[in-house]
Design a protein around this motif. Structure first.
Motif, PDB file in Angstrom:
ATOM      1  N   PHE A 247      11.751 -27.949 -21.435  1.00  0.00           N
ATOM      2  CA  PHE A 247      12.319 -28.495 -19.951  1.00  0.00           C
ATOM      3  C   PHE A 247      12.038 -30.142 -19.913  1.00  0.00           C
ATOM      4  N   ALA A 248      11.068 -30.552 -20.493  1.00  0.00           N
ATOM      5  CA  ALA A 248      11.002 -32.085 -20.575  1.00  0.00           C
ATOM      6  C   ALA A 248      12.359 -32.601 -21.128  1.00  0.00           C
ATOM      7  N   GLU A 249      12.815 -32.052 -22.236  1.00  0.00           N
ATOM      8  CA  GLU A 249      14.021 -32.670 -22.812  1.00  0.00           C
ATOM      9  C   GLU A 249      15.290 -32.469 -22.024  1.00  0.00           C
ATOM     10  N   VAL A 250      15.410 -31.185 -21.414  1.00  0.00           N
ATOM     11  CA  VAL A 250      16.363 -30.866 -20.561  1.00  0.00           C
ATOM     12  C   VAL A 250      16.497 -31.740 -19.374  1.00  0.00           C
ATOM     13  N   LEU A 251      15.396 -31.997 -18.626  1.00  0.00           N
ATOM     14  CA  LEU A 251      15.417 -32.889 -17.541  1.00  0.00           C
ATOM     15  C   LEU A 251      15.937 -34.200 -17.914  1.00  0.00           C
ATOM     16  N   ARG A 252      15.339 -34.724 -19.123  1.00  0.00           N
ATOM     17  CA  ARG A 252      15.716 -36.158 -19.647  1.00  0.00           C
ATOM     18  C   ARG A 252      17.195 -36.169 -19.778  1.00  0.00           C
ATOM     19  N   LEU A 263      17.739 -28.414  -8.287  1.00  0.00           N
ATOM     20  CA  LEU A 263      17.123 -27.684  -9.368  1.00  0.00           C
ATOM     21  C   LEU A 263      16.498 -26.364  -8.704  1.00  0.00           C
ATOM     22  N   ILE A 264      16.825 -25.466  -8.981  1.00  0.00           N
ATOM     23  CA  ILE A 264      16.337 -24.076  -8.391  1.00  0.00           C
ATOM     24  C   ILE A 264      15.182 -23.533  -9.123  1.00  0.00           C
ATOM     25  N   ARG A 283       5.703 -24.784  -9.874  1.00  0.00           N
ATOM     26  CA  ARG A 283       5.708 -26.422  -9.246  1.00  0.00           C
ATOM     27  C   ARG A 283       4.901 -27.250  -9.999  1.00  0.00           C
ATOM     28  N   GLN A 284       3.722 -26.989 -10.262  1.00  0.00           N
ATOM     29  CA  GLN A 284       2.831 -27.851 -11.023  1.00  0.00           C
ATOM     30  C   GLN A 284       3.219 -28.505 -12.315  1.00  0.00           C
ATOM     31  N   ALA A 285       3.897 -27.561 -12.831  1.00  0.00           N
ATOM     32  CA  ALA A 285       4.391 -27.963 -14.400  1.00  0.00           C
ATOM     33  C   ALA A 285       5.652 -28.811 -14.049  1.00  0.00           C
ATOM     34  N   LEU A 286       6.372 -28.911 -13.210  1.00  0.00           N
ATOM     35  CA  LEU A 286       7.298 -29.774 -13.074  1.00  0.00           C
ATOM     36  C   LEU A 286       7.003 -31.131 -12.304  1.00  0.00           C
ATOM     37  N   ARG A 287       5.879 -31.003 -11.805  1.00  0.00           N
ATOM     38  CA  ARG A 287       5.226 -32.265 -11.343  1.00  0.00           C
ATOM     39  C   ARG A 287       4.778 -33.300 -12.677  1.00  0.00           C
ATOM     40  N   THR A 288       4.156 -32.689 -13.716  1.00  0.00           N
ATOM     41  CA  THR A 288       3.924 -33.186 -14.751  1.00  0.00           C
ATOM     42  C   THR A 288       5.114 -33.923 -15.727  1.00  0.00           C
ATOM     43  N   LEU A 289       6.348 -33.249 -15.236  1.00  0.00           N
ATOM     44  CA  LEU A 289       7.565 -33.718 -15.859  1.00  0.00           C
ATOM     45  C   LEU A 289       8.286 -34.964 -15.026  1.00  0.00           C
ATOM     46  N   GLY A 290       7.582 -35.202 -13.982  1.00  0.00           N
ATOM     47  CA  GLY A 290       8.049 -36.075 -13.207  1.00  0.00           C
ATOM     48  C   GLY A 290       9.137 -35.595 -12.051  1.00  0.00           C
TER      49      GLY A 290
END
Length: 291
Positions: A247-252, A263-264, A283-290
């Motif tokens: 997900f980090a790369e997808v979001l980047r 984003l759902i 939700r916590q995982a996504l916070r770590t990804l900004g």
């Protein structure tokens, strides 16, 4: 990222009232949840319900057998109604998905039975696929009348599941008429490289469902020929950051393309004690990804 983050209600399926579900989604830290116009709800009804739970409506979901020409007028009218309500709610996208889960294919099997491992005989005929493209073009043009973009949503167990089927459809419909609202989990489960798909279509993606899967379960089930339900019983789904998707790369990639939509988050079936706990983990995982 300057995005809006919602949480889908599917994890709570069969567990409680709509009010309780919305309460959990807000408690987990999400801004919104997908809207539904079922039961004749108006935009005002939806807005008031969500506001009472400190949420805002996020893009909803519309599906149909779009390859069936005799249903085209019905699909277009339904799309206009959902698009009209979406526009009143300030939404500019809607997820549009193909159906066909339980439709017999030329092989005699259904796509539900051959989930994530279909054969060529399980696909639509060339004639029906062409009709599907025409149907989605009609729906896309209808929603654009209200300033709402139809975003195609891939799904395992339907007639547009594999990478070849998705790419064929996208090449068959004007990108200014049919946009993309992909599901990362269904992409990965269907054998698609999520990062490369996102990179290839970043400009066409206007909203996205974020799901994660357990790759080992996916591979085991494909080898064994499981049906859709058996994959779920064997825990194909997991929370964001707990599975195989980068997900980090997808979001980047999305950020680099200037993505600013919804984003759902969804975990169709969780192995955690409650849907609320599942929503919090993601939700916590996504916070770590900004996000």
């Amino acid at each position: 990222m300057q995005v809006r983050l919602g949480c889908g209600q599917i994890t709570w399926r069969g567990t409680g009232s709509e009010e309780a579900v919305l309460t959990d989604i807000a408690q987990a830290g999400y801004e919104g949840a997908p809207m539904s116009a079922r039961g004749g709800r108006t935009a005002r009804d939806i807005k008031e319900l969500y506001e009472s739970h400190n949420l805002v409506p996020a893009p909803g979901y519309f599906s149909g057998s779009f390859w069936v020409e005799s249903k085209r007028d019905e699909h277009v009218e339904s799309a206009r109604r959902v698009a009209s309500i979406s526009a009143e709610l300030g939404l500019t996208e809607i997820y549009v998905a193909d159906g066909g889960f339980k439709e017999p294919t030329r092989s005699g099997r259904t796509r539900w039975e051959v989930a994530a491992h279909p054969s060529p005989e399980d696909s639509l005929s060339d004639e029906d696929f062409a009709s599907l493209a025409v149907g989605l073009d009609a729906v896309g043009r209808a929603t654009l009348e209200f300033g709402v973009r139809s975003c195609f949503h891939n799904h395992v167990g339907t007639f547009v599941e594999t990478e070849a089927e998705i790419e064929r459809l996208l090449a068959s419909v004007d990108p200014d008429v049919l946009f993309l609202g992909p599901d990362t989990g269904h992409l990965a489960w269907g054998g698609v490289d999520v990062v490369e798909f996102t990179r290839r279509h970043a400009e066409r993606i206007k909203t996205m469902h974020l799901k994660d899967i357990v790759e080992s379960v996916s591979q085991k089930g494909k080898a064994a020929g499981w049906d859709y339900s058996t994959f779920e019983k064997n825990a194909i789904w997991t929370e964001i950051g707990e599975g195989s998707i980068d997900f980090a790369e997808v979001l980047r990639i999305l950020d680099g393309a200037g993505f600013e939509g919804w984003l759902i988050v969804e975990t169709d079936v969780t192995q955690l004690p409650t849907p609320l706990e599942s929503a919090v983990v993601s939700r916590q995982a996504l916070r770590t990804l900004g996000v």
